[in-house]
Design a protein around this motif. Structure first.
Motif, PDB file in Angstrom:
ATOM      1  N   GLN A  81       0.839  -1.186   0.000  1.00  0.00           N
ATOM      2  CA  GLN A  81       0.000   0.000   0.000  1.00  0.00           C
ATOM      3  C   GLN A  81       0.880   1.245   0.000  1.00  0.00           C
ATOM      4  O   GLN A  81       2.006   1.226   0.493  1.00  0.00           O
ATOM      5  CB  GLN A  81      -0.914   0.010   1.233  1.00  0.00           C
ATOM      6  CG  GLN A  81      -1.794  -1.209   1.369  1.00  0.00           C
ATOM      7  CD  GLN A  81      -2.762  -1.358   0.213  1.00  0.00           C
ATOM      8  OE1 GLN A  81      -3.280  -0.363  -0.290  1.00  0.00           O
ATOM      9  NE2 GLN A  81      -3.015  -2.582  -0.217  1.00  0.00           N
ATOM     10  N   PRO A  82       0.387   2.356  -0.518  1.00  0.00           N
ATOM     11  CA  PRO A  82       1.159   3.594  -0.425  1.00  0.00           C
ATOM     12  C   PRO A  82       1.451   3.942   1.030  1.00  0.00           C
ATOM     13  O   PRO A  82       0.617   3.719   1.913  1.00  0.00           O
ATOM     14  CB  PRO A  82       0.231   4.635  -1.068  1.00  0.00           C
ATOM     15  CG  PRO A  82      -0.691   3.844  -1.943  1.00  0.00           C
ATOM     16  CD  PRO A  82      -0.893   2.538  -1.238  1.00  0.00           C
ATOM     17  N   ASP A 109       0.749  -3.431   9.563  1.00  0.00           N
ATOM     18  CA  ASP A 109      -0.700  -3.532   9.435  1.00  0.00           C
ATOM     19  C   ASP A 109      -1.377  -2.628  10.464  1.00  0.00           C
ATOM     20  O   ASP A 109      -0.710  -1.885  11.194  1.00  0.00           O
ATOM     21  CB  ASP A 109      -1.166  -4.989   9.569  1.00  0.00           C
ATOM     22  CG  ASP A 109      -0.884  -5.607  10.941  1.00  0.00           C
ATOM     23  OD1 ASP A 109      -0.612  -4.848  11.910  1.00  0.00           O
ATOM     24  OD2 ASP A 109      -0.938  -6.842  11.052  1.00  0.00           O
ATOM     25  N   ASP A 110      -2.712  -2.672  10.520  1.00  0.00           N
ATOM     26  CA  ASP A 110      -3.469  -1.770  11.392  1.00  0.00           C
ATOM     27  C   ASP A 110      -3.191  -2.013  12.869  1.00  0.00           C
ATOM     28  O   ASP A 110      -3.416  -1.128  13.708  1.00  0.00           O
ATOM     29  CB  ASP A 110      -4.974  -1.920  11.129  1.00  0.00           C
ATOM     30  CG  ASP A 110      -5.371  -1.439   9.739  1.00  0.00           C
ATOM     31  OD1 ASP A 110      -4.596  -0.644   9.151  1.00  0.00           O
ATOM     32  OD2 ASP A 110      -6.418  -1.881   9.234  1.00  0.00           O
ATOM     33  N   GLY A 112      -0.202  -2.711  13.996  1.00  0.00           N
ATOM     34  CA  GLY A 112       1.197  -2.388  14.245  1.00  0.00           C
ATOM     35  C   GLY A 112       2.144  -3.544  14.032  1.00  0.00           C
ATOM     36  O   GLY A 112       3.325  -3.450  14.403  1.00  0.00           O
ATOM     37  N   ASN A 113       1.660  -4.635  13.450  1.00  0.00           N
ATOM     38  CA  ASN A 113       2.515  -5.788  13.198  1.00  0.00           C
ATOM     39  C   ASN A 113       3.252  -5.625  11.869  1.00  0.00           C
ATOM     40  O   ASN A 113       2.672  -5.182  10.869  1.00  0.00           O
ATOM     41  CB  ASN A 113       1.684  -7.074  13.147  1.00  0.00           C
ATOM     42  CG  ASN A 113       0.920  -7.323  14.427  1.00  0.00           C
ATOM     43  OD1 ASN A 113       1.500  -7.278  15.518  1.00  0.00           O
ATOM     44  ND2 ASN A 113      -0.374  -7.570  14.315  1.00  0.00           N
ATOM     45  N   GLU A 114       4.508  -6.003  11.847  1.00  0.00           N
ATOM     46  CA  GLU A 114       5.292  -5.913  10.624  1.00  0.00           C
ATOM     47  C   GLU A 114       4.874  -7.017   9.659  1.00  0.00           C
ATOM     48  O   GLU A 114       4.753  -8.178  10.050  1.00  0.00           O
ATOM     49  CB  GLU A 114       6.781  -6.034  10.956  1.00  0.00           C
ATOM     50  CG  GLU A 114       7.685  -5.633   9.812  1.00  0.00           C
ATOM     51  CD  GLU A 114       9.135  -5.595  10.219  1.00  0.00           C
ATOM     52  OE1 GLU A 114       9.684  -4.481  10.326  1.00  0.00           O
ATOM     53  OE2 GLU A 114       9.714  -6.672  10.437  1.00  0.00           O
ATOM     54  N   VAL A 115       4.648  -6.641   8.391  1.00  0.00           N
ATOM     55  CA  VAL A 115       4.195  -7.578   7.371  1.00  0.00           C
ATOM     56  C   VAL A 115       5.155  -7.513   6.192  1.00  0.00           C
ATOM     57  O   VAL A 115       5.421  -6.438   5.657  1.00  0.00           O
ATOM     58  CB  VAL A 115       2.767  -7.241   6.891  1.00  0.00           C
ATOM     59  CG1 VAL A 115       2.323  -8.223   5.810  1.00  0.00           C
ATOM     60  CG2 VAL A 115       1.788  -7.257   8.061  1.00  0.00           C
ATOM     61  N   GLU A 116       5.678  -8.677   5.795  1.00  0.00           N
ATOM     62  CA  GLU A 116       6.560  -8.715   4.633  1.00  0.00           C
ATOM     63  C   GLU A 116       5.707  -8.677   3.362  1.00  0.00           C
ATOM     64  O   GLU A 116       4.772  -9.456   3.204  1.00  0.00           O
ATOM     65  CB  GLU A 116       7.417  -9.972   4.647  1.00  0.00           C
ATOM     66  CG  GLU A 116       8.468  -9.999   3.556  1.00  0.00           C
ATOM     67  CD  GLU A 116       9.418 -11.182   3.673  1.00  0.00           C
ATOM     68  OE1 GLU A 116      10.400 -11.226   2.909  1.00  0.00           O
ATOM     69  OE2 GLU A 116       9.180 -12.065   4.533  1.00  0.00           O
ATOM     70  N   ARG A 117       6.037  -7.748   2.471  1.00  0.00           N
ATOM     71  CA  ARG A 117       5.268  -7.569   1.238  1.00  0.00           C
ATOM     72  C   ARG A 117       5.883  -8.307   0.053  1.00  0.00           C
ATOM     73  O   ARG A 117       5.179  -8.901  -0.760  1.00  0.00           O
ATOM     74  CB  ARG A 117       5.170  -6.078   0.896  1.00  0.00           C
ATOM     75  CG  ARG A 117       4.523  -5.213   1.958  1.00  0.00           C
ATOM     76  CD  ARG A 117       3.089  -5.608   2.206  1.00  0.00           C
ATOM     77  NE  ARG A 117       2.365  -4.590   2.960  1.00  0.00           N
ATOM     78  CZ  ARG A 117       1.184  -4.791   3.517  1.00  0.00           C
ATOM     79  NH1 ARG A 117       0.589  -5.981   3.429  1.00  0.00           N
ATOM     80  NH2 ARG A 117       0.570  -3.827   4.170  1.00  0.00           N
TER      81      ARG A 117
END
Length: 286
Positions: A81-82, A109-110, A112-117
């Motif tokens: 996402q931008p 994410d919403d 606050g967890n880190e998400v690998e894109r």
């Protein structure tokens, strides 16, 4: 000369263009880079995969001792996402002519967890040191002159949602691959176009990573609609492109089980095959 006409006559240069600014990464620590992903490179509200590939390609070009991507393979894990993102790189191997590294882009994410894109593995070298000999059976795609081709503003929007990326591209599609825009898809799974950046910036190895994933999907000419998200994409950069518009040809031969492949070729103004790619993408059936 009117101010608008004067501004339009000024061409952006490599290193000083919207593409360069929007793919620029800031080194926070060795191997760690920050970037704010621009909303200007979105399609259907998701960040374009070619733009993301260029972002990670730029970070690896800074982290590795060689600056030019030769081959880069990406797995797209979740939709980007931008907004703010962080890129983490790792040097896998350093050699005299090639260096290999890997990189991942993360967002939050919403909760606050880190998400690998996206995660990539790439080999880098120096394109200017490659020998000049070429032995090939490949031929440039037969595309009508640019004034006989059509851009996004010449017809209805191809998809619902954001198409901001089209404002940043010079895209002129071959009429033979535009049946989908008239409600008459050919069924051949082909897309061909003249390609460049709208501000006139010439192509370089990093923008070739954008070019292989910037045309409308071949799924449109197969009679399908909607988003065609990339699962995996491998790009090969073969040589540094000459100034001038590129020609991009993409074909799909097999759609099965809700997935299709896209094979892309990118040719420069000197009739050289400067980049190739293959990707696996998911399609929405029905």
């Amino acid at each position: 000369m009117p101010e608008a006409a004067s501004a339009a006559a000024v061409r952006a240069t490599i290193g000083d263009s919207e593409f360069d600014r929007d793919t620029a990464v800031t080194r926070r620590a060795p191997g760690v880079y920050d970037i704010d992903l621009s909303a200007g490179w979105t399609i259907i509200n998701a960040v374009n995969g070619g733009y993301l590939l260029a972002v990670l390609g730029r970070a690896l070009g800074d982290a590795l001792p060689h600056s030019d991507p030769f081959t880069i393979s990406a797995h797209y894990l979740t939709a980007s996402q931008p907004g703010p993102a962080v890129v983490r790189t790792e040097t896998v191997r350093t050699g005299r002519t090639l260096s290999t590294g890997q990189a991942s882009l993360f967002q939050y994410d919403d909760e606050g967890n880190e998400v690998e894109r996206i995660r990539v593995l790439a080999s880098y070298g120096d394109l200017d040191t490659l020998p000049d000999d070429v032995r090939t059976s490949a031929k440039p795609p037969a595309i009508p002159p640019m004034d006989q081709c059509f851009g996004p503003k010449d017809g209805p929007a191809p998809v619902e949602g954001s198409s901001a990326i089209t404002d940043r591209l010079m895209l002129k599609l071959d009429p033979a691959t535009l049946g989908w825009a008239l409600g008459q898809p050919s069924g051949r799974g082909e897309m061909r176009a003249w390609f460049g950046l709208s501000d006139g910036r010439d192509a370089d190895p990093l923008s070739l990573l954008l070019a292989v994933d910037a045309l409308p999907p071949t799924a449109f000419e197969l009679g399908l609609k909607g988003w065609v998200p990339t699962v995996e994409l491998t790009a090969h950069v073969r040589c540094r492109p000459a100034p001038g518009p590129l020609r991009v040809s993409i074909t799909t031969r097999n759609l099965a089980g809700g997935f299709l492949e896209e094979d892309a070729e990118v040719w420069d103004s000197a009739d050289r095959l400067v980049a190739q790619s293959r990707q696996l993408a998911r399609v929405r059936l029905g």
